[in-house]
Design an enzyme around this catalytic site. Structure first.
Site, PDB file in Angstrom:
ATOM      1  N   GLU A 190       0.849  -1.144   0.076  1.00  0.00           N
ATOM      2  CA  GLU A 190      -0.066   0.051   0.088  1.00  0.00           C
ATOM      3  C   GLU A 190       1.044   1.163   0.164  1.00  0.00           C
ATOM      4  O   GLU A 190       1.989   1.126   0.479  1.00  0.00           O
ATOM      5  CB  GLU A 190      -0.847   0.116   1.192  1.00  0.00           C
ATOM      6  CG  GLU A 190      -0.104   0.096   2.479  1.00  0.00           C
ATOM      7  CD  GLU A 190      -0.821  -0.426   3.866  1.00  0.00           C
ATOM      8  OE1 GLU A 190      -1.796   0.283   4.385  1.00  0.00           O
ATOM      9  OE2 GLU A 190      -0.558  -1.361   4.374  1.00  0.00           O
ATOM     10  N   LYS A 194       2.759   4.468   1.141  1.00  0.00           N
ATOM     11  CA  LYS A 194       3.282   5.191   2.096  1.00  0.00           C
ATOM     12  C   LYS A 194       2.763   6.590   2.257  1.00  0.00           C
ATOM     13  O   LYS A 194       3.559   7.286   1.324  1.00  0.00           O
ATOM     14  CB  LYS A 194       4.926   5.006   2.555  1.00  0.00           C
ATOM     15  CG  LYS A 194       5.367   5.589   3.846  1.00  0.00           C
ATOM     16  CD  LYS A 194       6.717   5.034   3.907  1.00  0.00           C
ATOM     17  CE  LYS A 194       7.165   5.241   5.282  1.00  0.00           C
ATOM     18  NZ  LYS A 194       7.121   6.792   5.681  1.00  0.00           N
ATOM     19  N   ASP A 221       2.485  10.614   3.147  1.00  0.00           N
ATOM     20  CA  ASP A 221       3.503  11.511   3.726  1.00  0.00           C
ATOM     21  C   ASP A 221       2.835  12.443   4.620  1.00  0.00           C
ATOM     22  O   ASP A 221       2.379  13.437   4.173  1.00  0.00           O
ATOM     23  CB  ASP A 221       4.293  11.948   2.446  1.00  0.00           C
ATOM     24  CG  ASP A 221       5.421  12.702   3.150  1.00  0.00           C
ATOM     25  OD1 ASP A 221       5.823  12.366   4.444  1.00  0.00           O
ATOM     26  OD2 ASP A 221       6.296  13.340   2.259  1.00  0.00           O
ATOM     27  N   TYR A 226      -4.706   2.471   8.538  1.00  0.00           N
ATOM     28  CA  TYR A 226      -3.830   1.177   7.708  1.00  0.00           C
ATOM     29  C   TYR A 226      -3.346   0.371   8.881  1.00  0.00           C
ATOM     30  O   TYR A 226      -2.533  -0.473   8.665  1.00  0.00           O
ATOM     31  CB  TYR A 226      -2.676   1.956   6.871  1.00  0.00           C
ATOM     32  CG  TYR A 226      -1.726   2.715   7.755  1.00  0.00           C
ATOM     33  CD1 TYR A 226      -1.176   2.362   8.714  1.00  0.00           C
ATOM     34  CD2 TYR A 226      -1.639   4.142   7.303  1.00  0.00           C
ATOM     35  CE1 TYR A 226      -0.503   3.489   9.372  1.00  0.00           C
ATOM     36  CE2 TYR A 226      -0.806   5.133   7.830  1.00  0.00           C
ATOM     37  CZ  TYR A 226      -0.128   4.620   9.012  1.00  0.00           C
ATOM     38  OH  TYR A 226       0.626   5.594   9.680  1.00  0.00           O
ATOM     39  N   LYS A 245      11.298   2.935  -0.413  1.00  0.00           N
ATOM     40  CA  LYS A 245      10.997   4.249  -0.497  1.00  0.00           C
ATOM     41  C   LYS A 245      11.064   4.716  -2.089  1.00  0.00           C
ATOM     42  O   LYS A 245      11.945   3.587  -2.601  1.00  0.00           O
ATOM     43  CB  LYS A 245      12.250   5.030   0.188  1.00  0.00           C
ATOM     44  CG  LYS A 245      12.091   4.893   1.878  1.00  0.00           C
ATOM     45  CD  LYS A 245      10.835   5.443   2.451  1.00  0.00           C
ATOM     46  CE  LYS A 245      10.826   6.955   2.721  1.00  0.00           C
ATOM     47  NZ  LYS A 245      11.702   7.275   3.771  1.00  0.00           N
ATOM     48  N   CYS A 291      40.719  21.321  16.026  1.00  0.00           N
ATOM     49  CA  CYS A 291      39.525  21.512  16.135  1.00  0.00           C
ATOM     50  C   CYS A 291      39.174  23.256  16.014  1.00  0.00           C
ATOM     51  O   CYS A 291      39.775  23.831  16.696  1.00  0.00           O
ATOM     52  CB  CYS A 291      39.343  21.200  17.702  1.00  0.00           C
ATOM     53  SG  CYS A 291      37.611  21.692  18.033  1.00  0.00           S
ATOM     54  N   CYS A 302      38.220  24.564  19.886  1.00  0.00           N
ATOM     55  CA  CYS A 302      39.017  24.668  21.012  1.00  0.00           C
ATOM     56  C   CYS A 302      40.532  24.665  20.572  1.00  0.00           C
ATOM     57  O   CYS A 302      41.278  24.923  21.471  1.00  0.00           O
ATOM     58  CB  CYS A 302      38.707  23.696  22.051  1.00  0.00           C
ATOM     59  SG  CYS A 302      39.413  22.245  21.561  1.00  0.00           S
ATOM     60  N   CYS A 311      38.210  15.744  17.395  1.00  0.00           N
ATOM     61  CA  CYS A 311      39.061  17.029  18.530  1.00  0.00           C
ATOM     62  C   CYS A 311      39.433  16.040  19.666  1.00  0.00           C
ATOM     63  O   CYS A 311      38.765  15.246  20.128  1.00  0.00           O
ATOM     64  CB  CYS A 311      38.085  17.972  18.851  1.00  0.00           C
ATOM     65  SG  CYS A 311      38.495  18.611  20.496  1.00  0.00           S
ATOM     66  N   CYS A 335      37.026  21.184  25.211  1.00  0.00           N
ATOM     67  CA  CYS A 335      36.490  21.619  24.097  1.00  0.00           C
ATOM     68  C   CYS A 335      34.934  21.981  24.481  1.00  0.00           C
ATOM     69  O   CYS A 335      34.259  21.232  24.727  1.00  0.00           O
ATOM     70  CB  CYS A 335      36.437  20.438  23.061  1.00  0.00           C
ATOM     71  SG  CYS A 335      35.704  21.106  21.459  1.00  0.00           S
TER      72      CYS A 335
HETATM   73  S1  IVH Z   1       2.315   0.956   9.048  1.00  0.00           S
HETATM   74  C1  IVH Z   1       3.682  -1.100  12.954  1.00  0.00           C
HETATM   75  N1  IVH Z   1       1.486   1.745   6.840  1.00  0.00           N
HETATM   76  O1  IVH Z   1       5.074   5.740   7.920  1.00  0.00           O
HETATM   77  C2  IVH Z   1       3.700  -0.457  11.515  1.00  0.00           C
HETATM   78  N2  IVH Z   1       2.531   3.134   8.260  1.00  0.00           N
HETATM   79  O2  IVH Z   1       7.985   5.343   8.589  1.00  0.00           O
HETATM   80  C3  IVH Z   1       3.039   0.930  11.645  1.00  0.00           C
HETATM   81  N3  IVH Z   1       3.096   5.358   7.149  1.00  0.00           N
HETATM   82  O3  IVH Z   1       4.848   5.953  11.609  1.00  0.00           O
HETATM   83  C4  IVH Z   1       3.325   1.715  10.218  1.00  0.00           C
HETATM   84  N4  IVH Z   1       1.975   5.175   5.212  1.00  0.00           N
HETATM   85  O4  IVH Z   1       3.252   7.168  10.113  1.00  0.00           O
HETATM   86  C5  IVH Z   1       2.137   2.168   7.696  1.00  0.00           C
HETATM   87  N5  IVH Z   1       0.497   2.310   4.720  1.00  0.00           N
HETATM   88  C6  IVH Z   1       1.232   2.617   5.827  1.00  0.00           C
HETATM   89  C7  IVH Z   1       1.891   4.101   6.210  1.00  0.00           C
HETATM   90  C8  IVH Z   1       2.564   4.418   7.150  1.00  0.00           C
HETATM   91  C9  IVH Z   1       2.379   6.032   5.921  1.00  0.00           C
HETATM   92  C10 IVH Z   1       3.879   6.269   8.202  1.00  0.00           C
HETATM   93  C11 IVH Z   1       3.361   6.042   9.529  1.00  0.00           C
HETATM   94  C12 IVH Z   1       4.802   5.293  10.363  1.00  0.00           C
HETATM   95  C13 IVH Z   1       5.924   5.703   9.260  1.00  0.00           C
HETATM   96  C14 IVH Z   1       6.999   4.978   9.377  1.00  0.00           C
END
Ligand code: IVH
Length: 748
Positions: free
Chosen positions: A127, A129, A131, A237, A325, A430, A433, A448, A454
């Site tokens: 799914e 991610k 933002d 989610y 990512k 450094c 210092c 350093c 320092c």
């Molecule tokens: S699952 C235990 N699913 O990404 C698993 N997270 O980098 C919990 N996020 O803190 C996260 N879309 O804020 C999950 N489809 C998705 C997501 C998602 C965005 C965010 C979430 C998490 C962060 C981690």
């Protein structure tokens, strides 16, 4: 009304009262702009002048001093706006993957952990991610009773009133478990973000840098009416505490959430394996620009919730999920200068000062250059990077951001290099210092050598000491630490705890400081007193020793239990660090010599020679330390050498006299028969893999060891167990089989 230029002496009493009111309003606004919105609207000089004027008027008309007088306000953030919420189930983050190979390895490691073959079926969900920022919604008997931000994962902010204003978040649910925590992401669409920024511009408000900041800024408003006016959305989610399970698979759980009235992402798909997952990743990536909201990758999760349970968690991330990512966004700009920053461990870090440029919606003006080799165009082994191109001040460079991390400089355009650019000379002293900056063999970083003399190191150490995962003292943040350090009030952690005594009863000195009043000074002393009792793990992390991060600190704490036991062990093992370093140096020399002479290196004998005169208790203490799961020689050496340095040790001892160190909690000791026991697994295991057995045992507070000794409490022996079982029998250690193990831990 009297204006600012009217001399205080010339004010009538009525004018003075009006003027105090005006100043209170301006200064409160300025404090909010500075501390809460990160957008100062007055220069420091203007702010100081207004505060001085306020104080002068109060001095002339003491009876006019207002209850909300700016003289009594702290310079730090105004009293916390949101109450804190401890999450019943910790809010996790995700580990990251950047390329296709990472996804195949993810699948392989899960199969290994679960003991599945390459052909056993194993499905995942994929799914987008989102933002935005994550939010946990708690429903009790179908009513929304609490909404909390992630915070540090364990404690977040209570934003219930604000969450209730978001249309995507139902306030009542029917046919649900008594306790149900739904988790997901609050976000803002591109169109709503553009509208909001246009409105902000029209009303003189602050423009937000990107939709995520806008969503965060809108949710974290003290006035829910403001949140209500902001177009926030929510995708569900995941979940936290549940009194009843939602489903047997991730796919069904998401379907159930959709059924309950939550928005779930339409691009969620169940996948048969890595090939499927990657195909879905490509599809989502292709649609990314047309979605109308920001996503920064694809999240894969093991579909079977029974498997998820078995896989469990590492310290902050689940083993059963990963975020794939999207590639970082790039931009070209001018490198104006290279600055050197000195960190708390003395590392000299080069920072690129850039002509500001927008990278993926964020204005970037600083980026990391890693270390001197990176600038010179080679890696740690001397091999060329960027085809060996070095980076110089004045160069045209490529900058990128990968996720949340600090922007980086990736490449340089030689065609645009100014004719007078010269190779960068990394300082050998450094900049803070003047001490010699030394680069040890095998270390990519120059450090350093000034230690506590320092100022940069001392201040960074103090900042770390008061930071969130460490002592977390309210009202004593990075800014205050810098101020106190430069005033000479706090030079080392122990000084924080003697601050009050040194001021005696007269909070006078602090009170007279800009931004501190009697009340705020008293609040600070109270906040400091509150942290005199500190858990061992937190204390160890707070010390800021190199390589001892939060995880290592807690591992050490759990292992030794108390400060006394740890200090004892460390004192005994001290000479071992020397022996270890000498042995490793000798081994390296032997390797090189053998290479030159064309003979086989005798590494074991070389190593042995250096350990031979080390007394047995020292050896045993070292073996015990490095035998802790997660603590290797690097951490051990760092810990032992820090404690061995006289000045550092004295500083730590001074601190300890100010504190009550709480013994480390051993996890789940109540009614749990294996907590605190040393367990060895041997032979074939059929119901779980070795990794799973180890993780489960450790989660129950047991120590898992690889070899049987007199310290072993329990041997779990599967078929084919050999010498370990014999040895355990000889030593009279309890021996059980795998089924016996499951019986033992059942219900724990
Ligand atoms: S699952 C235990 N699913 O990404 C698993 N997270 O980098 C919990 N996020 O803190 C996260 N879309 O804020 C999950 N489809 C998705 C997501 C998602 C965005 C965010 C979430 C998490 C962060 C981690």
């Amino acid at each position: 009304m009297a204006n600012q230029d009217t001399s205080v002496d010339a004010l009538t009493k009525a004018e003075a009262a009006a003027e105090l009111e005006r100043l209170a309003t301006i200064l409160v606004q300025a404090n909010t702009a500075y501390h809460t919105d990160d957008a100062p609207d007055l220069s420091d000089a203007e702010y100081d002048a207004l505060k001085r004027r306020n104080a002068a008027i109060e001095a002339r008309f003491p009876d006019l001093k207002r209850a909300d007088s700016p003289s009594d306000q702290v310079g730090a953030a105004p009293a916390e706006g949101f109450t804190k919420v401890r999450h019943e189930v910790r809010m996790m983050s995700l580990s990251n993957a950047f390329d296709d190979d990472d996804i195949t390895s993810f699948d392989q490691s899960i199969r290994r952990y679960l003991g599945l073959s390459a052909t056993d079926p194993l499905t995942y969900t994929a799914e987008p991610k989102i933002d935005g920022l994550s939010l946990s919604l708690r429903y009790e008997n179908g009513t929304l009773v609490q909404a909390a931000t992630r915070g540090d994962g364990q404690v977040g902010e209570n934003v219930t009133a604000n969450a209730r204003t978001i249309a995507d978040i139902p306030t009542t649910l029917t046919g649900v478990p008594d306790v149900l925590e739904i988790r997901g992401e609050v976000y803002m669409s591109h169109a709503d973000f553009a509208d909001l920024n246009a409105r902000q511009a029209a009303t003189g408000g602050k423009a937000f840098a990107n939709p995520r900041n806008a969503a965060a800024g809108s949710l974290r408003q003290l006035d829910p009416e403001i949140t209500k006016s902001r177009p926030l959305r929510f995708f569900a989610y995941s979940w936290g505490a549940l009194s009843d399970s939602l489903a047997d698979t991730q796919t069904d759980a998401i379907a159930r959430m959709a059924q309950l009235g939550f928005q779930t992402n339409p691009l969620t798909q169940t996948c048969g394996g890595p090939a499927d997952m990657l195909a879905h990743y490509r599809r989502i990536e292709a649609q990314r620009a047309t979605l109308g909201y920001d996503i920064d990758g694809v999240v894969y999760k093991v579909d079977d919730l029974g498997y998820q349970d078995r896989l469990g968690f590492r310290s902050t991330t689940p083993r059963w999920a990963i975020a794939h990512k999207f590639p970082a966004e790039l931009a070209w700009t001018r490198l104006e200068a290279i600055d050197i920053q000195v960190g708390r461990t003395g590392a000299l870090s080069p920072v690129a000062r850039l002509t500001p440029v927008t990278v993926g919606g964020v204005v970037v003006s600083n980026a990391t250059l890693h270390n001197e080799d990176y600038i010179a165009g080679r890696d740690a082994n001397g091999a060329p990077i960027r085809d060996g191109k070095d980076i110089r001040e004045g160069d045209w460079v490529q900058v990128y951001r990968a996720g949340d991390v600090i922007p980086k400089v990736a490449d340089v355009d030689l065609a645009k290099r100014p004719g007078d650019a010269t190779p960068y000379r990394f300082p050998h002293t450094c900049p803070e210092c003047g001490s010699e900056a030394i680069r040890e063999e095998g270390d990519a970083v120059r450090r350093c050598s000034g230690g506590l003399i320092c100022p940069a190191q001392a201040v960074e150490k103090l900042k770390h000491f008061v930071s969130r995962g460490a002592f977390d003292i309210e009202g004593l943040g990075a800014k205050q630490v810098e101020q106190f350090y430069s005033d000479g009030w706090i030079r080392e952690p122990a000084d924080i705890f003697t601050l009050k005594d040194r001021f005696g009863t007269g909070l006078q000195q602090l009170k007279n400081r800009e931004g501190w009043g009697e009340k705020s000074a008293q609040n600070l002393f109270d906040a400091i007193d509150e942290k005199r009792i500190i858990p061992l793990g937190r204390l160890l992390f707070a010390l800021g020793l190199r390589h001892v991060g939060e995880v290592a600190a807690n591992d050490l704490a759990r292992h030794y239990g108390s400060w006394a036991a740890l200090a004892d062990a460390v004192d005994i093992a001290k000479p071992a660090a020397e022996a270890y370093l000498a042995a490793e140096r000798a081994v390296e020399d032997e390797r090189r010599a053998a290479d030159q002479d064309g003979r086989r290196a005798n590494l074991t004998a070389t190593r042995k020679a250096h350990w031979q005169d080390v007394p047995t208790p020292v050896r045993a203490a070292w073996d015990d330390l490095t035998g802790i799961d997660g603590i290797g020689a690097t951490v051990a050496v760092s810990l032992l050498t820090s404690f061995a340095q006289e000045a550092e040790r004295a500083s730590i001892d001074r601190l300890i006299t100010q504190l009550t160190v709480e013994d480390a909690e051993r996890p789940q000791t109540d009614g749990n028969p294996v907590a605190g026991k040393t367990v060895v697994f041997t032979g074939a295991l059929e119901r779980m893999t070795r990794a799973e057995a180890k993780a489960r045992a450790e989660a129950l507070g047991a120590k898992v060891s690889g070899s049987v000794s007199s310290k072993t409490d329990l041997l779990v022996a599967g078929p084919g167990a050999g010498s370990k079982e014999t040895k355990a029998r000889d030593l009279g250690v309890d021996i059980i089989d795998e089924d016996g193990w499951f019986d033992l831990i059942e219900g724990a």
